[in-house]
Design a protein around this motif. Structure first.
Motif, PDB file in Angstrom:
ATOM      1  N   PHE A  12       0.836  -1.197   0.000  1.00 44.38           N
ATOM      2  CA  PHE A  12       0.000   0.000   0.000  1.00 44.38           C
ATOM      3  C   PHE A  12       0.871   1.247   0.000  1.00 44.38           C
ATOM      4  CE2 PHE A  12      -2.785  -3.198   2.043  1.00 44.38           C
ATOM      5  CZ  PHE A  12      -3.788  -3.193   1.086  1.00 44.38           C
ATOM      6  N   THR A  46       0.444   3.596   2.013  1.00 44.63           N
ATOM      7  CA  THR A  46       0.708   3.787   3.433  1.00 44.63           C
ATOM      8  C   THR A  46      -0.020   2.707   4.211  1.00 44.63           C
ATOM      9  OG1 THR A  46       0.649   5.340   5.267  1.00 44.63           O
ATOM     10  CG2 THR A  46      -1.226   5.387   3.806  1.00 44.63           C
ATOM     11  N   GLN A  47       0.455   2.429   5.394  1.00 49.07           N
ATOM     12  CA  GLN A  47      -0.244   1.497   6.292  1.00 49.07           C
ATOM     13  C   GLN A  47      -0.074   2.026   7.698  1.00 49.07           C
ATOM     14  OE1 GLN A  47       0.348  -2.858   5.760  1.00 49.07           O
ATOM     15  NE2 GLN A  47      -1.749  -2.430   5.158  1.00 49.07           N
ATOM     16  N   PRO A  48      -1.176   2.024   8.464  1.00 47.33           N
ATOM     17  CA  PRO A  48      -1.066   2.611   9.805  1.00 47.33           C
ATOM     18  C   PRO A  48      -0.209   1.776  10.739  1.00 47.33           C
ATOM     19  CG  PRO A  48      -3.293   1.789   9.400  1.00 47.33           C
ATOM     20  CD  PRO A  48      -2.525   1.550   8.147  1.00 47.33           C
ATOM     21  N   ALA A  52      -9.950  15.894  11.099  1.00 42.28           N
ATOM     22  CA  ALA A  52      -9.441  17.212  10.693  1.00 42.28           C
ATOM     23  C   ALA A  52     -10.472  18.009   9.909  1.00 42.28           C
ATOM     24  CB  ALA A  52      -8.179  17.047   9.857  1.00 42.28           C
ATOM     25  N   THR A  53     -11.367  17.319   9.207  1.00 43.13           N
ATOM     26  CA  THR A  53     -12.350  18.048   8.394  1.00 43.13           C
ATOM     27  C   THR A  53     -13.286  18.855   9.287  1.00 43.13           C
ATOM     28  OG1 THR A  53     -12.199  16.272   6.780  1.00 43.13           O
ATOM     29  CG2 THR A  53     -14.066  17.762   6.557  1.00 43.13           C
ATOM     30  N   SER A  86      -4.486  20.026  -3.078  1.00 45.29           N
ATOM     31  CA  SER A  86      -4.681  19.493  -1.723  1.00 45.29           C
ATOM     32  C   SER A  86      -5.765  18.433  -1.766  1.00 45.29           C
ATOM     33  CB  SER A  86      -5.090  20.627  -0.764  1.00 45.29           C
ATOM     34  OG  SER A  86      -5.234  20.131   0.557  1.00 45.29           O
ATOM     35  N   PHE A  87      -5.966  17.804  -0.615  1.00 42.57           N
ATOM     36  CA  PHE A  87      -7.100  16.898  -0.447  1.00 42.57           C
ATOM     37  C   PHE A  87      -8.352  17.775  -0.374  1.00 42.57           C
ATOM     38  CE2 PHE A  87      -9.658  13.977   2.382  1.00 42.57           C
ATOM     39  CZ  PHE A  87      -9.757  12.941   1.460  1.00 42.57           C
ATOM     40  N   ASP A 123      -3.939  24.541   7.043  1.00 40.51           N
ATOM     41  CA  ASP A 123      -4.298  23.135   7.009  1.00 40.51           C
ATOM     42  C   ASP A 123      -2.973  22.385   7.178  1.00 40.51           C
ATOM     43  OD1 ASP A 123      -4.770  20.511   6.335  1.00 40.51           O
ATOM     44  OD2 ASP A 123      -6.268  20.972   4.811  1.00 40.51           O
ATOM     45  N   ALA A 152      -2.721  19.249   8.156  1.00 44.86           N
ATOM     46  CA  ALA A 152      -3.099  17.826   8.270  1.00 44.86           C
ATOM     47  C   ALA A 152      -1.889  16.903   8.139  1.00 44.86           C
ATOM     48  CB  ALA A 152      -4.145  17.480   7.211  1.00 44.86           C
ATOM     49  N   HIS A 153      -0.901  17.318   7.321  1.00 44.77           N
ATOM     50  CA  HIS A 153       0.270  16.456   7.084  1.00 44.77           C
ATOM     51  C   HIS A 153       1.456  16.818   7.971  1.00 44.77           C
ATOM     52  CE1 HIS A 153      -1.189  16.282   2.569  1.00 44.77           C
ATOM     53  NE2 HIS A 153      -2.082  15.807   3.412  1.00 44.77           N
ATOM     54  N   SER A 195      -4.414  16.400  11.223  1.00 46.10           N
ATOM     55  CA  SER A 195      -5.221  15.184  11.043  1.00 46.10           C
ATOM     56  C   SER A 195      -4.518  14.008  11.701  1.00 46.10           C
ATOM     57  CB  SER A 195      -5.404  14.870   9.558  1.00 46.10           C
ATOM     58  OG  SER A 195      -6.000  13.583   9.411  1.00 46.10           O
ATOM     59  N   HIS A 237      -5.818  10.917  11.083  1.00 41.83           N
ATOM     60  CA  HIS A 237      -6.451   9.813  10.337  1.00 41.83           C
ATOM     61  C   HIS A 237      -5.482   8.625  10.233  1.00 41.83           C
ATOM     62  CE1 HIS A 237      -7.661   7.724   6.560  1.00 41.83           C
ATOM     63  NE2 HIS A 237      -8.863   7.868   7.114  1.00 41.83           N
ATOM     64  N   LYS A 272      -2.142   8.818   8.502  1.00 39.08           N
ATOM     65  CA  LYS A 272      -1.209   9.886   8.865  1.00 39.08           C
ATOM     66  C   LYS A 272      -0.057   9.378   9.747  1.00 39.08           C
ATOM     67  CE  LYS A 272      -3.477  13.193   6.785  1.00 39.08           C
ATOM     68  NZ  LYS A 272      -4.446  12.399   6.029  1.00 39.08           N
ATOM     69  N   ARG A 317       0.063   6.532  -5.069  1.00 33.98           N
ATOM     70  CA  ARG A 317      -1.102   7.419  -5.105  1.00 33.98           C
ATOM     71  C   ARG A 317      -0.759   8.720  -5.811  1.00 33.98           C
ATOM     72  NH1 ARG A 317      -5.779   6.774  -2.064  1.00 33.98           N
ATOM     73  NH2 ARG A 317      -6.666   4.935  -2.887  1.00 33.98           N
ATOM     74  N   TYR A 339      -1.489  11.821  -5.222  1.00 34.98           N
ATOM     75  CA  TYR A 339      -1.911  12.951  -4.361  1.00 34.98           C
ATOM     76  C   TYR A 339      -1.200  14.196  -4.841  1.00 34.98           C
ATOM     77  CZ  TYR A 339      -3.352   9.460  -0.814  1.00 34.98           C
ATOM     78  OH  TYR A 339      -3.937   8.427  -0.117  1.00 34.98           O
TER      79      TYR A 339
HETATM   80  N1  T4K Z   1      -6.463  18.299   4.773  1.00 38.55           N
HETATM   81  C1  T4K Z   1      -5.567  17.588   4.082  1.00 38.55           C
HETATM   82  C2  T4K Z   1      -4.461  18.295   3.393  1.00 38.55           C
HETATM   83  C3  T4K Z   1      -5.669  16.189   4.036  1.00 38.55           C
HETATM   84  O1  T4K Z   1      -4.776  15.466   3.327  1.00 38.55           O
HETATM   85  C4  T4K Z   1      -6.732  15.564   4.717  1.00 38.55           C
HETATM   86  C5  T4K Z   1      -6.880  14.120   4.666  1.00 38.55           C
HETATM   87  C6  T4K Z   1      -7.636  16.356   5.441  1.00 38.55           C
HETATM   88  C7  T4K Z   1      -7.468  17.731   5.439  1.00 38.55           C
HETATM   89  C8  T4K Z   1      -8.775  15.768   6.203  1.00 38.55           C
HETATM   90  O2  T4K Z   1      -8.325  14.944   7.261  1.00 38.55           O
HETATM   91  P1  T4K Z   1      -9.360  13.928   7.993  1.00 38.55           P
HETATM   92  O3  T4K Z   1     -10.699  14.590   8.068  1.00 38.55           O
HETATM   93  O4  T4K Z   1      -9.369  12.661   7.189  1.00 38.55           O
HETATM   94  O5  T4K Z   1      -8.743  13.740   9.367  1.00 38.55           O
HETATM   95  C9  T4K Z   1      -6.797   9.528   2.566  1.00 38.55           C
HETATM   96  C10 T4K Z   1      -7.400   9.874   3.905  1.00 38.55           C
HETATM   97  O6  T4K Z   1      -8.715   9.356   4.058  1.00 38.55           O
HETATM   98  C11 T4K Z   1      -7.398  11.323   4.208  1.00 38.55           C
HETATM   99  O7  T4K Z   1      -7.443  11.438   5.623  1.00 38.55           O
HETATM  100  C12 T4K Z   1      -6.142  12.016   3.703  1.00 38.55           C
HETATM  101  N2  T4K Z   1      -6.166  13.423   3.903  1.00 38.55           N
HETATM  102  C13 T4K Z   1      -5.945  11.730   2.243  1.00 38.55           C
HETATM  103  C14 T4K Z   1      -4.712  12.414   1.685  1.00 38.55           C
HETATM  104  O8  T4K Z   1      -5.777  10.342   2.086  1.00 38.55           O
HETATM  105  P2  T4K Z   1      -7.670   8.100   0.572  1.00 38.55           P
HETATM  106  O9  T4K Z   1      -8.985   8.092  -0.078  1.00 38.55           O
HETATM  107  O10 T4K Z   1      -6.464   8.206  -0.267  1.00 38.55           O
HETATM  108  O11 T4K Z   1      -7.485   6.876   1.597  1.00 38.55           O
HETATM  109  P3  T4K Z   1      -7.519   5.322   1.326  1.00 38.55           P
HETATM  110  O12 T4K Z   1      -8.639   4.753   2.108  1.00 38.55           O
HETATM  111  O13 T4K Z   1      -7.472   5.045  -0.125  1.00 38.55           O
HETATM  112  O14 T4K Z   1      -6.159   4.876   2.007  1.00 38.55           O
HETATM  113  C15 T4K Z   1      -4.896   4.981   1.385  1.00 38.55           C
HETATM  114  C16 T4K Z   1      -4.136   3.699   1.648  1.00 38.55           C
HETATM  115  O15 T4K Z   1      -3.906   3.547   3.030  1.00 38.55           O
HETATM  116  C17 T4K Z   1      -4.870   2.450   1.210  1.00 38.55           C
HETATM  117  O16 T4K Z   1      -4.372   2.041  -0.017  1.00 38.55           O
HETATM  118  C18 T4K Z   1      -4.596   1.408   2.279  1.00 38.55           C
HETATM  119  C19 T4K Z   1      -4.065   2.183   3.448  1.00 38.55           C
HETATM  120  N3  T4K Z   1      -4.969   2.143   4.582  1.00 38.55           N
HETATM  121  C20 T4K Z   1      -6.002   3.041   4.663  1.00 38.55           C
HETATM  122  C21 T4K Z   1      -6.854   3.007   5.724  1.00 38.55           C
HETATM  123  C22 T4K Z   1      -7.996   3.994   5.821  1.00 38.55           C
HETATM  124  C23 T4K Z   1      -4.781   1.186   5.557  1.00 38.55           C
HETATM  125  O17 T4K Z   1      -3.849   0.362   5.443  1.00 38.55           O
HETATM  126  N4  T4K Z   1      -5.611   1.169   6.635  1.00 38.55           N
HETATM  127  C24 T4K Z   1      -6.655   2.030   6.760  1.00 38.55           C
HETATM  128  O18 T4K Z   1      -7.386   1.986   7.768  1.00 38.55           O
HETATM  129  O19 T4K Z   1      -7.764   9.336   1.575  1.00 38.55           O
END
Ligand code: T4K
Length: 374
Positions: free
Chosen positions: A12, A14-16, A66-67, A89-90, A161, A163-164, A185, A187, A190, A316, A318
């Motif tokens: 992936f 990223t992985q938490p 963070a949202t 940005s996101f 912002d 978040a990162h 953030s 999340h 992160k 990704r 991004y």
């Molecule tokens: N401002 C900025 C600049 C941000 O980048 C973000 C969030 C925010 C504000 C808002 O923060 P929050 O409200 O979320 O706290 C992800 C995140 O969901 C998002 O938090 C993040 N930025 C954004 C840059 O990336 P996706 O759609 O790319 O996530 P997802 O589910 O595809 O995950 C990416 C990879 O991570 C997956 O391939 C597998 C891995 N993963 C993901 C999750 C959720 C895991 O291994 N375990 C998990 O639980 O958005």
């Protein structure tokens, strides 16, 4: 590229990190025993205090994510009209503006840092502008001094912002101490995670108190409500997780650093690949590993993305497309491509490579070899 071995696990982007479950159990037992699950309980209070200490900031208000924190920060500062922000940005960044009936005004980014270009901000200021919302993209600090000068000159608020940007320090300490408010953030994806979570960093107690009212419905005691607040509170479970994560954070950032150094050393020789950052931080967090796939590379960014994906390596893009390209934003006057040519170009070149604690060096080297053309 070689076809994917169906028995191998995908990588992936990223992985938490998860601490050993056994270390969480005492906290869970405490929560079960006291039955204090939320509404600013002891874990919540302790995490706020510990984050202030670790991050080197004065006041932290924990949030559910963070949202909601971004939306609340804009409420706390009573921002209205137009806000200058980045299209790179996101989407949560500008969504927080729409949720407050504010018009985002997209300004181009700097081609080195990929952050809001301060030299282009002034031209976008109108009589309706009330604030600037820059993003410390990938944890690389914005030009905080230049942004502050503009904000002072035009009497604008600055909401970062961040978040990162967990733990990131620039020339004068934590990057989170700049602007009127900074939003983090926590999340799962992160550097520091509480599954879901976030925080607002405030410079003074008055602002923290106001934010704490806003995140708890505006409640001031049992029989009084003084603000039209929201429910943005972090639960005791998430706060307990955060306290546990904090024990490991320096080690985790060090692991990320080693991964970043491996990528840097292996990729610098690849024609057409440009590594983004790290820049002049005193302390970086290596939250992402962004590279640019330029015209000199042997294939397009999307071809590289697809070929890595076909063998189980998930990178990704991004942030592609730009926020300004999404249908709900594309009709804004500032969304025109000609208004942010750098952002447009960079969003078509960007690729974030897998980086997370626990990724094996052999995998990182394999990713580099594949990019190099092995
Ligand atoms: N401002 C900025 C600049 C941000 O980048 C973000 C969030 C925010 C504000 C808002 O923060 P929050 O409200 O979320 O706290 C992800 C995140 O969901 C998002 O938090 C993040 N930025 C954004 C840059 O990336 P996706 O759609 O790319 O996530 P997802 O589910 O595809 O995950 C990416 C990879 O991570 C997956 O391939 C597998 C891995 N993963 C993901 C999750 C959720 C895991 O291994 N375990 C998990 O639980 O958005």
């Amino acid at each position: 590229m070689q076809p994917r071995d169906p028995t191998s696990k995908p990588t992936f982007v990223t992985q938490p990190f998860l601490p050993p479950l056994s270390e969480l159990l005492p906290s869970l037992e405490k929560i079960w025993e006291t039955r204090i699950l939320t509404n600013g309980g002891p874990f919540h209070q302790e995490l706020e205090a510990e984050l202030c200490r670790y991050l080197g900031v004065k006041y932290v208000s924990l949030f559910t994510n963070a949202t909601v924190a971004l939306i609340t920060a804009l409420q706390a500062l009573k921002i209205s009209g137009e806000v200058i922000t980045t299209p790179f940005s996101f989407v949560a960044t500008s969504h927080s503006l729409l949720w407050n009936n504010i018009t985002p005004v997209f300004v181009d980014i700097d081609k080195q840092t990929l952050n809001l270009d301060p030299t282009k901000i002034e031209a976008a200021i109108t009589s309706k502008t009330t604030a600037i919302m820059p993003v410390h993209c990938y944890g690389n600090p914005c030009d905080v001094d230049a942004i502050e000068l503009i904000a002072r000159k035009y009497n604008l608020k600055v909401i970062y912002d961040a978040a990162h940007a967990f733990g990131v320090e620039c020339h004068c300490g934590s990057v989170l101490n700049h602007g009127d408010l900074s939003i983090l953030s926590f999340h799962a994806t992160k550097v520091f995670n509480t599954f879901e979570g976030g925080a607002i960093v405030s410079p003074n107690l008055e602002m923290k108190t106001q934010i704490d009212y806003l995140k708890n419905f505006g409640i001031d005691g049992e029989t009084s409500v003084i603000e039209a607040g929201i429910n943005g509170k972090m639960s005791e479970f998430n706060a307990a997780l955060g306290l546990l994560q904090l024990k490991y954070i320096d080690e985790l950032i060090e692991q990320r650093k080693q991964i970043a150094l491996t990528y840097q050393s292996q990729l610098q020789r690849v024609t057409g690949i440009q590594v983004v950052g790290p820049f002049d931080q005193i302390k970086a967090n290596y939250s992402y590993f962004p590279i640019l796939i330029t015209d000199e590379y042997r294939m397009s960014r999307d071809e590289l993305y697809e070929s890595l994906k076909s063998i189980g390596i998930n990178t990704r893009r991004y942030f592609y497309p730009l926020i300004s390209e999404f249908p709900i934003y594309q009709n804004l006057p500032s969304s025109d491509k000609s208004n942010h040519p750098e952002a447009f170009k960079l969003s078509n070149q960007i690729l974030c490579l897998p980086i997370f604690p626990g990724i094996q060096t052999s995998v990182v080297k394999k990713v580099c070899a594949l990019i190099e053309g092995d």
